[in-house]
Design a protein around this motif. Structure first.
Motif, mmCIF file in Angstrom:
data_model
loop_
_atom_site.group_PDB
_atom_site.id
_atom_site.type_symbol
_atom_site.label_atom_id
_atom_site.label_comp_id
_atom_site.label_asym_id
_atom_site.label_seq_id
_atom_site.Cartn_x
_atom_site.Cartn_y
_atom_site.Cartn_z
ATOM 1 N N ILE A 72 -2.380 2.534 -11.346
ATOM 2 C CA ILE A 72 -1.264 1.914 -10.522
ATOM 3 C C ILE A 72 -1.856 0.230 -10.866
ATOM 4 C CG2 ILE A 72 -0.343 1.329 -8.309
ATOM 5 C CD1 ILE A 72 -1.267 3.997 -7.240
ATOM 6 N N ASP A 73 -0.881 -0.507 -11.334
ATOM 7 C CA ASP A 73 -1.265 -1.974 -11.486
ATOM 8 C C ASP A 73 -0.653 -2.711 -10.440
ATOM 9 O OD1 ASP A 73 -2.360 -1.128 -13.925
ATOM 10 O OD2 ASP A 73 -0.818 -1.820 -15.164
ATOM 11 N N PHE A 74 -1.617 -2.922 -9.258
ATOM 12 C CA PHE A 74 -1.207 -3.466 -8.056
ATOM 13 C C PHE A 74 -1.087 -5.041 -8.317
ATOM 14 C CE2 PHE A 74 -2.989 0.258 -6.183
ATOM 15 C CZ PHE A 74 -2.083 0.557 -5.452
ATOM 16 N N ILE A 79 1.048 1.103 0.095
ATOM 17 C CA ILE A 79 1.875 1.469 -1.169
ATOM 18 C C ILE A 79 1.593 2.657 -1.621
ATOM 19 C CG2 ILE A 79 2.215 0.559 -3.561
ATOM 20 C CD1 ILE A 79 1.792 -2.172 -2.409
ATOM 21 N N GLN A 80 0.166 3.154 -1.762
ATOM 22 C CA GLN A 80 0.078 4.704 -2.058
ATOM 23 C C GLN A 80 0.503 5.590 -1.498
ATOM 24 O OE1 GLN A 80 -4.409 3.778 -2.203
ATOM 25 N NE2 GLN A 80 -4.414 3.805 -4.072
ATOM 26 N N ALA A 91 13.801 1.089 3.474
ATOM 27 C CA ALA A 91 12.337 0.479 3.261
ATOM 28 C C ALA A 91 12.575 -0.380 2.073
ATOM 29 C CB ALA A 91 11.143 1.242 3.228
ATOM 30 N N GLU A 92 13.655 -0.377 1.280
ATOM 31 C CA GLU A 92 13.916 -0.995 0.216
ATOM 32 C C GLU A 92 12.663 -0.923 -0.954
ATOM 33 O OE1 GLU A 92 15.056 -5.101 0.904
ATOM 34 O OE2 GLU A 92 15.922 -4.592 2.937
ATOM 35 N N VAL A 93 12.399 0.443 -1.115
ATOM 36 C CA VAL A 93 11.533 0.612 -2.041
ATOM 37 C C VAL A 93 11.844 1.785 -3.025
ATOM 38 C CG1 VAL A 93 9.246 0.046 -1.064
ATOM 39 C CG2 VAL A 93 10.223 2.461 -0.725
ATOM 40 N N LEU A 119 -0.551 -8.026 -3.560
ATOM 41 C CA LEU A 119 -0.157 -6.912 -2.763
ATOM 42 C C LEU A 119 -1.615 -6.181 -2.500
ATOM 43 C CD1 LEU A 119 3.312 -5.719 -4.261
ATOM 44 C CD2 LEU A 119 2.898 -6.980 -2.313
ATOM 45 N N LEU A 120 -2.508 -6.500 -2.858
ATOM 46 C CA LEU A 120 -3.733 -5.702 -2.927
ATOM 47 C C LEU A 120 -4.186 -5.390 -1.386
ATOM 48 C CD1 LEU A 120 -6.210 -7.221 -5.479
ATOM 49 C CD2 LEU A 120 -5.163 -5.003 -5.577
#
Length: 134
Positions: free
Chosen positions: A95-97, A108-109, A46-48, A101-102
């Motif tokens: 978390i500073d989105f 993401i969560q 996933a490249e995360v 990416l909102l």
């Protein structure tokens, strides 16, 4: 593939440091020069990845700072660790989105929760999997 804890080689650490990924809430070095973690909790497919940055020793809550890299976007994350009935629980407090990416916030969560489950206490390889809570 799922998340795994991976120890970085010195070469990998230098390559990551050269990218100057900064954590605005971390240590002075994290804020000015960029992070240089020893371990990553990574999902290579996933490249995360999740990287520990800093622990605030000056607060009663012991807030810990992380960077969560998602689609080449570093996302600052703050969390508080607790251990309940021999399970590690993480409470994500911030978390500073990035604005762009909102619309992927839920995804993401979910990824972040999975990363914390594998990260467990310290992201070290010899740990068993833990329990993470959002």
């Amino acid at each position: 593939m799922a998340f795994v804890n991976e120890k970085l080689t010195e070469t990998q650490r230098e390559e990551l440091a050269n990218k100057k990924i900064k954590n605005p809430y971390g240590s002075f070095r994290d804020m000015t020069e960029g992070i240089k973690p020893l371990y990553l909790t990574i999902d290579k497919n996933a490249e995360v990845w999740l990287a520990y940055c800093y622990k605030h020793h000056d607060t009663n809550d012991d807030i810990e700072e992380f960077i969560f890299m998602y689609k080449s976007n570093p996302i600052p994350v703050q969390a508080i660790k607790s251990i309940q009935k021999q399970q590690v629980c993480w409470k994500i407090t911030r978390i500073d989105f990035p604005k762009e990416l909102l619309n992927e916030k839920e995804h993401i969560q979910t990824l972040l929760t999975e990363a914390f489950k594998v990260y467990n206490i310290s992201g070290w390889l010899e740990e068993d999997g833990g329990q993470a809570n959002r």
